[in-house]
Design an enzyme around this catalytic site. Structure first.
Site, mmCIF file in Angstrom:
data_model
loop_
_atom_site.group_PDB
_atom_site.id
_atom_site.type_symbol
_atom_site.label_atom_id
_atom_site.label_comp_id
_atom_site.label_asym_id
_atom_site.label_seq_id
_atom_site.Cartn_x
_atom_site.Cartn_y
_atom_site.Cartn_z
ATOM 1 C CD GLN A 141 -2.626 1.047 2.692
ATOM 2 O OE1 GLN A 141 -2.027 1.082 3.767
ATOM 3 N NE2 GLN A 141 -3.934 0.925 2.623
ATOM 4 N N GLY A 142 0.778 2.034 -1.057
ATOM 5 C CA GLY A 142 1.587 3.244 -1.174
ATOM 6 C C GLY A 142 0.812 4.476 -0.746
ATOM 7 C CE1 TYR A 143 -3.776 4.181 -0.377
ATOM 8 C CE2 TYR A 143 -4.670 3.992 1.827
ATOM 9 C CZ TYR A 143 -4.817 3.842 0.469
ATOM 10 O OH TYR A 143 -5.998 3.370 -0.036
ATOM 11 C CB SER A 144 2.631 6.535 5.124
ATOM 12 O OG SER A 144 1.514 6.196 5.924
ATOM 13 C CD GLU A 157 -8.044 -5.487 6.449
ATOM 14 O OE1 GLU A 157 -7.521 -6.611 6.479
ATOM 15 O OE2 GLU A 157 -7.443 -4.462 6.789
ATOM 16 C CB SER A 160 3.490 -3.528 5.403
ATOM 17 O OG SER A 160 3.281 -2.726 6.531
ATOM 18 C CD GLU A 202 0.115 11.325 18.977
ATOM 19 O OE1 GLU A 202 0.878 11.161 19.940
ATOM 20 O OE2 GLU A 202 0.028 10.491 18.044
#
Length: 402
Positions: free
Chosen positions: A134-137, A252, A169, A386
């Protein structure tokens, strides 16, 4: 390493409890045989071991449980999928390495993908032949997903992608990555993003593993340097990435925490056993006779019970088809922070044995020490505590922003 194909029991022919018992019997037998046959014995932390067990599950029909039969799935209701996740965790089997593919990308494809995209990608996920990440952050946009700066600019026949993702990951093991990239730099933060399916073997993709406290490298940095992505790898339409990413995050819901809560209860029993062991050894500060230990254990037992209730509530809501709400943020904070407290107590009870590290001969001490070190990430991954508190404050309590 696979076993002989075993048909998933016919859901319609069994009630929930019969389905559970049939599944439990298969898992107990199959996983024990798999662990015995693995060179050097069971090693649930080893990524090759985890991938091989995941391959075994898929080869025996335990993938695509909720997919339509037309795409090779079993069309099991969500309640049966929950039973699978619970029993799989109960038998001690590890989570796989293609969780992103099975749990997030596949249902996203089923909902938003073109027929050609479904035919191309679903078989590889079903068989576990193709692993997804997953290419998000990004370094400057961790939990603030709308702040991504990776660019996908128009090119003949598709896009050219440039950017930098982090905490990805299993990127070093993945063949494919779904990437959230900015396709309209002039649009507002949420409206200029697109959802792209990127071949990790493309020229210009570079992966750098990140070494963790545990000594492993499950997380990676991914660099995209003028990577060509064809037009047919755009999922759901140009500048529709935010809508698709939010939907993907909900797929999920109802089952995500089940394996983690089963593991929580198993570790809680291990902590109690450590305290009783300290009783026999006369180690009063770490024994069950210690008021501090009793108080902390009781709080954790209450946490385990409440988290189970929250999980059941989320599952019931998902089965009713209710839209996802901010309640998931409450569960995520509760689980991650309680899990850290649980493992901190385990380190106190282990005492100097915890200093032997993740490769200690005492497998219980090694397992708990590994879990303790890994748990440092749990209040950061999947949205920091947070960020989750901000969601709760704004969406559940109605507090003003900022």
């Amino acid at each position: 390493m696979t076993m002989q194909q075993t048909a998933v029991p016919d859901s319609a022919a069994l009630d929930d409890e019969a389905f559970r018992q049939t599944l439990r019997g298969w898992l107990d037998t199959a996983y024990a045989a798999f662990a015995r046959s693995w060179p050097g014995g069971s090693d649930p932390r080893n990524l090759d071991y985890r991938r091989a067990w995941e391959d075994t599950l898929c080869a025996n029909g335990w993938s695509g449980l909720g997919w339509p039969a037309a795409y090779g799935g079993k069309a099991l209701p969500l309640s049966r999928q929950a039973v699978f996740h619970e029993e799989h965790a109960r038998c001690g089997a590890p989570l796989g390495v293609n969780l992103i593919g099975h749990g997030i990308l596949a249902p996203t494809l089923l909902h938003f993908g073109s027929e050609a995209q479904k035919q191309r990608f679903l078989p590889g996920i079903l068989s576990n032949r193709e692993v997804w990440c997953q290419g998000y952050s990004e370094p400057g946009a961790g939990s603030d997903l709308a702040a991504v700066r990776t660019r996908a600019e128009p090119a003949p026949g598709g896009f050219r992608v440039n950017g930098h993702k982090i905490w990805t990951s299993f990127a070093d093991r993945a063949q494919w990555c779904f990437v959230l990239a900015r396709t309209d730099p002039d649009a507002s933060r949420h409206k200029g993003l697109s959802f792209l399916l990127v071949d990790m073997r493309s020229p210009g993709v570079r992966v750098e593993p990140i070494r963790q406290l545990t000594g492993e490298a499950e997380f990676c940095e991914v660099f995209f340097e003028d990577v060509f992505v064809p037009q047919d790898a755009l999922l759901g339409g140009l500048n529709q990435g935010w809508r698709i990413a939010m939907a993907a995050a909900s797929f999920e819901r109802g089952t995500y925490f089940i394996p983690r809560l089963v593991r929580f209860s198993q570790e809680l029993r291990q902590v109690r056993a450590l305290a009783l062991q300290a009783d026999k050894q006369g180690s009063v500060p770490a024994s069950s006779a210690s008021a501090s230990v009793r108080h902390r254990w009781a709080r954790l037992a209450a946490d385990s019970h409440v988290l189970a209730l929250k999980s059941q509530r989320a599952l019931a809501a998902a089965m009713r088809g209710d839209p996802p709400g901010p309640e998931g943020s409450s569960t995520k904070i509760h689980w991650s922070e309680a899990h850290q407290r649980l493992l901190e107590l385990s380190m106190q009870l282990l005492g100097e044995d915890a200093c032997l590290g993740v490769d200690a001969a005492d497998t219980r001490a090694a397992s708990l020490t590994h879990a303790y070190l890994w748990s440092r990430a749990e209040t950061i991954l999947a949205g920091t505590s947070e960020i989750q508190r901000n969601i709760i404050a704004e969406q559940m309590l109605g507090l003003p922003k900022g």
